[in-house]
Write a protein that holds these residues in place. Structure first.
Motif, PDB file in Angstrom:
ATOM      1  N   ARG A 506       0.841  -1.205   0.000  1.00  0.00           N
ATOM      2  CA  ARG A 506       0.000   0.000   0.000  1.00  0.00           C
ATOM      3  C   ARG A 506       0.874   1.253   0.000  1.00  0.00           C
ATOM      4  O   ARG A 506       0.618   2.209  -0.731  1.00  0.00           O
ATOM      5  N   PHE A 517      -0.280  -0.235 -12.990  1.00  0.00           N
ATOM      6  CA  PHE A 517      -1.404  -1.093 -13.361  1.00  0.00           C
ATOM      7  C   PHE A 517      -0.964  -2.544 -13.237  1.00  0.00           C
ATOM      8  O   PHE A 517       0.157  -2.905 -13.640  1.00  0.00           O
ATOM      9  N   GLU A 532      -5.284  -4.320  -9.998  1.00  0.00           N
ATOM     10  CA  GLU A 532      -4.772  -3.369  -9.019  1.00  0.00           C
ATOM     11  C   GLU A 532      -4.273  -2.138  -9.776  1.00  0.00           C
ATOM     12  O   GLU A 532      -3.654  -2.242 -10.832  1.00  0.00           O
ATOM     13  N   VAL A 533      -4.608  -0.946  -9.232  1.00  0.00           N
ATOM     14  CA  VAL A 533      -4.102   0.321  -9.752  1.00  0.00           C
ATOM     15  C   VAL A 533      -3.765   1.192  -8.558  1.00  0.00           C
ATOM     16  O   VAL A 533      -4.240   0.949  -7.449  1.00  0.00           O
ATOM     17  N   ASN A 534      -2.911   2.208  -8.793  1.00  0.00           N
ATOM     18  CA  ASN A 534      -2.596   3.105  -7.691  1.00  0.00           C
ATOM     19  C   ASN A 534      -3.329   4.424  -7.859  1.00  0.00           C
ATOM     20  O   ASN A 534      -4.024   4.679  -8.856  1.00  0.00           O
ATOM     21  N   ASP A 535      -3.156   5.325  -6.881  1.00  0.00           N
ATOM     22  CA  ASP A 535      -3.868   6.595  -6.872  1.00  0.00           C
ATOM     23  C   ASP A 535      -3.440   7.481  -8.031  1.00  0.00           C
ATOM     24  O   ASP A 535      -4.244   8.258  -8.570  1.00  0.00           O
ATOM     25  N   CYS A 538      -5.405   6.713 -11.097  1.00  0.00           N
ATOM     26  CA  CYS A 538      -6.766   7.256 -11.012  1.00  0.00           C
ATOM     27  C   CYS A 538      -6.765   8.767 -11.257  1.00  0.00           C
ATOM     28  O   CYS A 538      -7.618   9.298 -12.012  1.00  0.00           O
ATOM     29  N   TYR A 543     -10.418   8.565 -13.612  1.00  0.00           N
ATOM     30  CA  TYR A 543     -11.371   7.512 -13.252  1.00  0.00           C
ATOM     31  C   TYR A 543     -11.205   7.179 -11.785  1.00  0.00           C
ATOM     32  O   TYR A 543     -10.135   7.380 -11.177  1.00  0.00           O
ATOM     33  N   SER A 544     -12.274   6.609 -11.199  1.00  0.00           N
ATOM     34  CA  SER A 544     -12.161   6.097  -9.834  1.00  0.00           C
ATOM     35  C   SER A 544     -11.484   4.726  -9.883  1.00  0.00           C
ATOM     36  O   SER A 544     -11.384   4.093 -10.930  1.00  0.00           O
ATOM     37  N   ARG A 545     -11.044   4.266  -8.704  1.00  0.00           N
ATOM     38  CA  ARG A 545     -10.364   2.958  -8.650  1.00  0.00           C
ATOM     39  C   ARG A 545     -11.313   1.850  -9.061  1.00  0.00           C
ATOM     40  O   ARG A 545     -10.935   0.924  -9.786  1.00  0.00           O
ATOM     41  N   LEU A 548     -11.621   1.792 -12.876  1.00  0.00           N
ATOM     42  CA  LEU A 548     -10.437   1.246 -13.569  1.00  0.00           C
ATOM     43  C   LEU A 548     -10.353  -0.272 -13.423  1.00  0.00           C
ATOM     44  O   LEU A 548      -9.868  -0.959 -14.325  1.00  0.00           O
ATOM     45  N   LEU A 549     -10.807  -0.834 -12.283  1.00  0.00           N
ATOM     46  CA  LEU A 549     -10.726  -2.291 -12.093  1.00  0.00           C
ATOM     47  C   LEU A 549     -11.686  -3.039 -13.016  1.00  0.00           C
ATOM     48  O   LEU A 549     -11.610  -4.264 -13.122  1.00  0.00           O
TER      49      LEU A 549
END
Length: 848
Positions: A506, A517, A532-535, A538, A543-545, A548-549
């Motif tokens: 994290r 990504f 999994e994506v990071n902040d 986004c 886009y929101s997390r 994106l997922l």
């Protein structure tokens, strides 16, 4: 029970010894009586035989033979008929009983008449004279017989011949008899069957005893076999020293014998009747051996039974103790919460419950020396484990029980430190601590050796097969306990590591400044949705997390920027990561150029991909600005070079036209003044000096003008100008061997490249003269296919060492070449010279 059995055995042995000695004494008395009787019997046979021979010789000297001898001697021994009658008498006697018969002179013992090969010698003559003087018969000692006969010995008798008993001897009859004919064969006959008994006839001969007959156990020994009289236990020597009697001693073979010896009356001979002691006591020895064997077997059987019973009791006690040890160790396995607690408990129980001297547990280290770490110990150790390095390598230090058990994975039993040759390295230290035996048990978990449990006992041969089997079970249980504890610890560490990894992940995702990504791969080879994506991803894409997922890499790529996923995956099979560029599209539609670093990893058997997308918008802007700046600098540099060359041409022209003309006019005026001035040495020398100074100045002006802009370059071209430049260099530096190669093939070189080539050659020659310390210089210029101007300059000087990056000479040459679209390479090694390679395209051409 052992002591009574031992006392009974001793009592039976003493009784047996007494009985054997009593039986031996009785047998000795019986043998002594037999040998005495046989010796006297054989002595009587020899004496009777000698008397019979003497009587027979006396019969030869009959009154008729005496009268005939007297008449023959009185006639001067010339009467052949009397001589024939005497010889006939002697021949008759020889044919009957004797080997040789002779009539000897009583005065000097020489032969008067002889029948057969009668031996004549000083000893024979002396004995004959002695017999004549004593008027009595004499026995001649046994001598070696002439010729081949069975006994190899002969004996002689001397008998004087006289008319009356008191009258002088007319002669002496000498007869020689072969002992092998009758006497010795009959004397050798033994009265009972025996494999060793025999009759011996001997006499002293100086310091030795000489055997007169052939002995039973050797061949051809008559009058040849001798033994020293100094031998203390030799029967013959004792007989001669001590006289007639019974003897126990050694015969001519050195074999102990029982014998009776006696001298023979009227002779220098001694007679012995003997038998080997072994044969005499053979029956008694057999009975004694059988009784002793039966007694020994009985005692051994009783002892074996007692020892077996005691060992069985001791083994049972040991096994019971080992079983209790296993029970206590199993309880410790259940109660232990750490590996160290378990190992300490097991070592303590081995000593306290098992009754052993010391126990320790060693764990193998994976270092270069393959040492063994002492994890736990208990009992009387007293620094034993620190006395020497303990290793499990295949070396001398690793061939002990512990190292071998770890290395080979099998139990090592040492039953005795004192005799085991493999434990010489540890023997002294072990015995000093009362370690007599030990066993090393590998701690096996599957095929892996976790370590070894080594146990020491103060008793040799303390580890029987049953006890070792129980201890191996203990070692297996201990290995499983260690494995369980390590598995528990590993599980706890894994949980903690997982928690820390999640926190690190994290923090890592949040701390990465690039968009991250993580996605998989579909069965058809297309990228799967992000997992999994990071902040940053986004925020950049808008886009929101959660949104994106639900998307994949294909959903955020700009149209027309499709990536060959198959080719990238193929590269990842051989490379750790692949870097490529792409364009992402944000939610609001603006395009974002990115540089993607893609890596692949396996997760539960599936291929996963991690991509870091870096926004390269600013970097691309900086690159464009850098390229524009470099282009402007190159243009400016080319312009400055052009301006410089133009200024050099103007300065060279001014120097040549203006200053040259002024100096020439000045020289002419000096010459005129010299001609108008009266001839004086001082004035003439002054004018000559001024003329020389003007000439030198004119030369410097020409040289400076040529360096600035050689007119030859404009008038005759690059080849001629280069040739002139190298020739001038060779004149100024005669110690350097210069070689010039020109190959233009009739091609013309435009002004810009000709000036650049000329300046490059000029700069290189200047560097060689100032810095190279060279003795050879090679300069090559030419035009190659493809309209390329090629320059190669090479020297054998000291070289540049590490190539300089800030030198203005090399920078200037490189800049000139690059401005004209060419390539410049400078290569050098310390002590190996410098090589300059230049390739420039001619006007209208380009480098391939």
């Amino acid at each position: 029970m052992v002591l009574p059995l031992l006392l009974l055995g001793i009592a039976i042995a003493l009784v047996g010894i007494y009985a054997y000695q009593a039986a031996t004494g009785a047998a000795t008395n019986e043998v002594a009586a037999d040998m005495e009787a046989i010796a006297k019997l054989k002595g009587g046979q020899i004496e009777l035989w000698l008397r019979e021979r003497s009587d027979n010789v006396h019969l030869i000297a009959s009154p008729r033979f005496t009268a005939t001898l007297q008449a023959w001697l009185d006639g001067g021994r010339r009467d052949r008929s009397l001589e024939e009658r005497l010889l006939q008498k002697l021949q008759f006697a020889a044919a009957d009983r004797y080997r040789d018969v002779a009539l000897l002179s009583p005065v000097d013992g020489r032969p008067l008449l002889a029948v057969g090969a009668q031996a004549d010698g000083p000893a024979t003559r002396a004995r004959a004279v002695e017999s004549a003087k004593r008027r009595a018969p004499l026995v001649e000692d046994i001598t070696a017989a002439a010729g081949d006969n069975a006994s190899g010995a002969t004996i002689g008798l001397f008998q004087p011949v006289s008319l009356t008993a008191d009258g002088p001897a007319l002669g002496v009859i000498h007869v020689a008899m072969d002992l092998g004919d009758v006497l010795l064969p009959s004397a050798q006959i033994w009265p009972f069957v025996s494999r060793s008994a025999e009759f011996l006839l001997m006499r002293p001969d100086g310091d030795d005893v000489l055997y007169l007959n052939t002995v039973r156990h050797l061949d051809a020994t008559a009058l040849r076999l001798r033994h020293s009289l100094a031998l203390p236990n030799f029967i013959g020597a004792r007989l001669i020293r001590e006289g007639q009697g019974y003897f126990e001693g050694d015969d001519y073979r050195g074999v102990p014998c029982l014998a009776y010896g006696m001298p023979l009356a009227g002779t220098p001979w001694y007679l012995i009747a003997k038998i080997d002691r072994a044969e005499a006591y053979a029956h008694l020895d057999v009975v004694a051996a059988v009784c002793a064997a039966m007694l020994g077997a009985l005692l051994l059987a009783c002892g074996w039974w007692l020892v077996k019973r005691r060992r069985a009791e001791e083994t049972q006690r040991t096994l019971n103790r080992t079983v209790r040890l296993m029970s206590d160790c199993n309880r410790a396995l259940v109660e232990a919460d750490t590996e160290r607690t378990l190992l300490d408990a097991v070592c303590r129980l081995v000593v306290e419950t098992g009754g052993y001297r010391m126990a320790w547990i060693g764990l193998p280290r994976q270092d270069a020396a393959r040492t063994v770490h002492i994890a736990s110990r208990f009992g009387y150790e007293a620094g034993y484990l620190e006395t020497g390095d303990i290793s499990w390598a295949d070396t001398a230090a690793g061939h002990g029980p512990t190292g071998t058990a770890i290395r080979e994975g099998c139990t090592q039993v040492n039953q005795d430190f004192r005799t085991n040759p493999r434990l010489v390295h540890w023997r002294e230290a072990a015995l000093a601590r009362a370690y007599e035996s030990n066993v090393a048990l590998p701690l096996m978990l599957g095929k892996e050796v976790l370590g070894a449990l080594t146990i020491y006992s103060s008793v040799p041969h303390a580890f029987g097969a049953d006890e070792v089997a129980l201890l191996e079970n203990l070692a297996r249980d201990l290995a499983h306990g260690i494995g369980s504890l390590r598995l528990r610890v590993a599980h706890q560490r894994a949980e903690e590591e997982l928690r820390l990894n999640e926190e690190r992940m994290r923090a890592l995702f949040g701390g990465i400044s690039d968009a991250l990504f993580v996605h998989g791969m579909q069965a058809d080879g297309k990228p799967a949705c992000f997992v999994e994506v990071n902040d940053v991803a986004c925020q950049r894409l808008g886009y929101s997390r959660a949104e994106l997922l639900t998307m994949s890499p294909l959903d955020i790529e700009a149209p027309g920027c499709a990536i060959d996923a198959a080719a990238i995956v193929e590269k990842l099979s051989t490379q750790r990561s692949v870097i490529f560029e792409s364009v992402h599209v944000a939610r609001d539609g603006h395009r974002i150029p990115v540089e993607i670093s893609l890596s692949m990893f396996a997760l539960r058997g599936n291929r996963m991909f991690v991509s870091l997308a870096r926004d390269v918008t600013e970097r691309r802007r900086f690159e464009r600005e850098r390229v524009e700046s470099e282009s402007q600098l190159a243009t400016l540099s080319a312009h400055l070079q052009s301006v410089r060359e133009e200024e050099r041409a103007i300065i060279a022209r001014e120097l040549h036209d203006e200053l040259g003309q002024v100096l020439t006019a000045l020289k002419m005026d000096i010459s005129w003044l010299k001609s108008q001035t009266p001839a004086q040495a001082v004035i003439t020398d002054k004018f000559d000096g001024m003329t020389s100074l003007v000439d030198a100045t004119l030369g410097s002006v020409r040289r400076i003008a040529a360096d600035l802009r050689p007119t030859m370059l404009d008038d005759l071209g690059l080849p001629a100008a280069t040739e002139w430049l190298v020739e001038e260099f060779a004149k100024r530096h005669p110690h350097i061997d210069c070689k010039l190669v020109l190959d233009f093939g009739g091609c013309e070189v435009d002004e810009a490249r000709a000036i650049a080539a000329y300046r490059i050659v000029q700069e290189c020659l200047t560097n060689v003269a100032r810095h190279a310390e060279a003795t050879k210089l090679h300069v090559a210029l030419g035009v190659r296919a493809g309209r390329r101007l090629v320059i190669c300059i090479q020297d054998n000087g000291c070289g540049l060492g590490p190539l300089p990056t800030g030198g203005f000479g090399l920078i200037g040459m490189r800049q000139r070449v690059h401005a004209l679209g060419g390539s410049f390479v400078a290569d050098s090694m310390p002590g190996e010279g410098v090589v300059i390679d230049v390739v420039m395209p001619l006007a209208g051409g380009a480098l391939a």
